[in-house]
Motif scaffolding. Structure first.
Motif, PDB file in Angstrom:
ATOM      1  N   TYR A   1       1.014  -1.152   0.032  1.00 46.08           N
ATOM      2  CA  TYR A   1       0.016   0.000  -0.073  1.00 46.08           C
ATOM      3  C   TYR A   1       0.785   1.313   0.087  1.00 46.08           C
ATOM      4  N   TRP A   2       1.979   1.325   0.139  1.00 47.55           N
ATOM      5  CA  TRP A   2       2.885   2.270   0.172  1.00 47.55           C
ATOM      6  C   TRP A   2       3.570   2.651  -1.308  1.00 47.55           C
ATOM      7  N   ARG A   3       2.858   1.892  -2.252  1.00 48.36           N
ATOM      8  CA  ARG A   3       3.306   2.134  -3.651  1.00 48.36           C
ATOM      9  C   ARG A   3       2.635   3.145  -4.008  1.00 48.36           C
ATOM     10  N   ASP A   4       2.965   4.223  -5.137  1.00 50.31           N
ATOM     11  CA  ASP A   4       2.273   5.155  -5.429  1.00 50.31           C
ATOM     12  C   ASP A   4       0.802   4.753  -6.075  1.00 50.31           C
ATOM     13  N   VAL A   5       1.180   3.690  -6.748  1.00 48.28           N
ATOM     14  CA  VAL A   5      -0.299   2.994  -7.063  1.00 48.28           C
ATOM     15  C   VAL A   5      -0.298   1.306  -6.648  1.00 48.28           C
ATOM     16  N   PRO A   6      -1.116   1.216  -5.324  1.00 50.69           N
ATOM     17  CA  PRO A   6      -0.731   0.040  -4.690  1.00 50.69           C
ATOM     18  C   PRO A   6      -1.453  -1.114  -5.652  1.00 50.69           C
ATOM     19  N   LEU A   7      -1.080  -2.559  -5.345  1.00 49.35           N
ATOM     20  CA  LEU A   7      -1.287  -3.405  -6.222  1.00 49.35           C
ATOM     21  C   LEU A   7      -1.273  -3.611  -7.712  1.00 49.35           C
ATOM     22  N   LEU A   8      -1.290  -2.472  -8.701  1.00 53.20           N
ATOM     23  CA  LEU A   8      -1.023  -2.462 -10.042  1.00 53.20           C
ATOM     24  C   LEU A   8       0.226  -2.191 -10.183  1.00 53.20           C
ATOM     25  N   SER A   9       0.982  -1.456  -9.188  1.00 47.94           N
ATOM     26  CA  SER A   9       2.621  -1.400  -9.301  1.00 47.94           C
ATOM     27  C   SER A   9       3.232  -2.927  -9.153  1.00 47.94           C
ATOM     28  N   ALA A  10       2.813  -3.283  -8.313  1.00 43.70           N
ATOM     29  CA  ALA A  10       3.178  -4.840  -7.932  1.00 43.70           C
ATOM     30  C   ALA A  10       3.048  -5.627  -9.160  1.00 43.70           C
ATOM     31  N   LEU A  11       2.002  -5.633  -9.801  1.00 43.75           N
ATOM     32  CA  LEU A  11       1.591  -6.563 -10.710  1.00 43.75           C
ATOM     33  C   LEU A  11       2.236  -6.270 -12.050  1.00 43.75           C
ATOM     34  N   SER A  12       2.537  -4.880 -12.146  1.00 46.01           N
ATOM     35  CA  SER A  12       3.385  -4.462 -13.372  1.00 46.01           C
ATOM     36  C   SER A  12       4.871  -5.072 -13.291  1.00 46.01           C
ATOM     37  N   PHE A  13       5.349  -5.597 -12.289  1.00 48.77           N
ATOM     38  CA  PHE A  13       6.500  -6.243 -12.252  1.00 48.77           C
ATOM     39  C   PHE A  13       6.546  -7.799 -12.120  1.00 48.77           C
ATOM     40  N   GLY A  14       5.276  -8.237 -12.200  1.00 50.47           N
ATOM     41  CA  GLY A  14       5.127  -9.740 -12.092  1.00 50.47           C
ATOM     42  C   GLY A  14       5.091 -10.139 -10.845  1.00 50.47           C
ATOM     43  N   VAL A  15       5.004  -9.216  -9.665  1.00 57.17           N
ATOM     44  CA  VAL A  15       5.074  -9.677  -8.324  1.00 57.17           C
ATOM     45  C   VAL A  15       3.943 -10.680  -8.205  1.00 57.17           C
ATOM     46  N   GLY A  16       4.143 -11.923  -7.299  1.00 59.93           N
ATOM     47  CA  GLY A  16       3.047 -12.700  -7.157  1.00 59.93           C
ATOM     48  C   GLY A  16       2.441 -12.680  -5.705  1.00 59.93           C
ATOM     49  N   SER A  17       2.692 -11.654  -4.759  1.00 62.27           N
ATOM     50  CA  SER A  17       2.333 -11.740  -3.462  1.00 62.27           C
ATOM     51  C   SER A  17       2.497 -10.311  -2.947  1.00 62.27           C
ATOM     52  N   VAL A  18       1.159  -9.779  -2.457  1.00 63.35           N
ATOM     53  CA  VAL A  18       0.906  -8.357  -2.106  1.00 63.35           C
ATOM     54  C   VAL A  18       0.562  -8.218  -0.692  1.00 63.35           C
ATOM     55  N   GLU A  19       0.756  -7.324   0.190  1.00 59.28           N
ATOM     56  CA  GLU A  19       0.571  -7.105   1.588  1.00 59.28           C
ATOM     57  C   GLU A  19      -0.070  -5.759   1.966  1.00 59.28           C
ATOM     58  N   ALA A  20      -1.138  -6.020   2.668  1.00 58.00           N
ATOM     59  CA  ALA A  20      -2.033  -4.734   3.184  1.00 58.00           C
ATOM     60  C   ALA A  20      -2.190  -4.944   4.619  1.00 58.00           C
ATOM     61  N   ASP A  21      -1.655  -3.721   5.437  1.00 60.69           N
ATOM     62  CA  ASP A  21      -1.863  -3.606   6.791  1.00 60.69           C
ATOM     63  C   ASP A  21      -3.401  -3.035   6.831  1.00 60.69           C
TER      64      ASP A  21
END
Length: 306
Positions: free
Chosen positions: A56-76
């Motif tokens: 959630y710290w990303r400028d665009v949460p979730l989508l930024s991670a997916l743009s790098f092919g990241v397979g796991s994300v985390e939300a507090d």
């Protein structure tokens, strides 16, 4: 005569050479339907075993991670007055940044695009995941509960109802684990006993990687409860990335990873060094070479190119 030749050749000069690059450019400029297909949102993205720490710290949460092919994300997640807010601490919370707005709704939109309803998919029974290149690979979503876990869990389960209704959640029911597009894993203050009692279970538990053999926890650890086990790297291993790994440190690393793998559980170490970069990479290499399944990362671009 030369002038007449130039005038005759003018149309060819305007059109340019009939090369394959020119044909590609012409098709791209035309927005031809030949170049479009329903599930291309994550086109060419290869899923990677990277965990987007504090996504959630990303400028665009979730989508930024997916743009790098990241397979796991985390939300507090914080339950305050019946609403699930997302942020690292209370001072970082805002009315608009909720579990629903940052993760549930974007995932519903992505999965709707990845699962078009048309004549071609009428007999499809298993939903596609978020990755176009690997539609059977689930996205792991860690929910780090920051407030009271027993109080928050019912609200979190309800928040996932739209994804549940779509059949998009990995679920354990009637003795069978059925993998789907999203695997939700609770961590932080997630209440172990309440998660164990869920039936069916589509909210799993992040097991303690260093305690999988501890009988005092009175828990049988396996993927139907915990597809993931995690621990603090600094506490569990402690090697700073300089000098030689001690025999005791190597033994701990080997034991913890093997304890997880013997139970078909994936291992993750968090709080790995972030700087200096050389040390960060040395520790990443150590973990990957010794079987750690998820690379815990803050710098997603660096991890994706590692």
């Amino acid at each position: 005569m030369y002038l007449l030749y130039l005038l005759a050749a003018l149309p060819l000069l305007v059109r340019g050479k009939a090369t394959i690059d020119a044909e590609i450019a012409a098709l791209e400029a035309s927005s031809s339907p030949l170049l479009q297909y329903p599930t291309q949102l994550t086109q060419n993205l290869v899923p990677k075993q990277i965990h987007s720490h504090n996504d959630y710290w990303r400028d665009v949460p979730l989508l930024s991670a997916l743009s790098f092919g990241v397979g796991s994300v985390e939300a507090d997640v914080w339950l305050i007055n019946g609403t699930l807010f997302v942020g690292h601490e209370v001072a970082a919370l805002t009315p608009n940044r909720t579990l629903d707005s940052l993760y549930i709704q974007p995932l519903l939109k992505i999965l709707a695009a990845q699962n078009p309803k048309d004549a071609f998919t009428v007999n499809q029974t298993t939903p596609n995941g978020v990755f176009d290149t690997s539609s059977g690979t689930p996205l792991q979503l860690l929910i780090d509960i920051k407030t009271d876990g027993v109080e928050a869990l019912p609200f979190i389960l309800q928040a996932f109802q739209p994804l549940r209704d779509g059949g998009f959640l990995t679920v354990f029911s009637n003795g069978t684990l059925t993998q789907s597009a999203i695997t939700v894993v609770g961590t932080g203050n997630s209440p172990l006993e309440q998660v164990k009692a869920l039936s069916p279970r589509d909210y799993f538990f992040d097991a303690p990687l260093t305690q999988l053999t501890d009988p005092s926890l009175n828990t049988t650890w396996d993927p139907t409860l915990s597809p993931l086990a995690s621990t603090d790297y600094e506490v569990a291993i402690g090697w700073p990335g300089i000098g030689n790994l001690t025999p005791a440190q190597q033994a701990n690393l080997t034991k913890f990873v093997n304890d997880a793998h013997e139970r078909n559980i994936k291992a993750r170490f968090w709080d790995t060094p972030g700087w200096p970069i050389q040390i960060r990479h040395t520790v990443w290499e150590l973990l990957l070479n010794n079987g750690a399944d998820w690379l815990n990362a803050d710098d997603l671009e660096a991890a994706a190119n590692f």
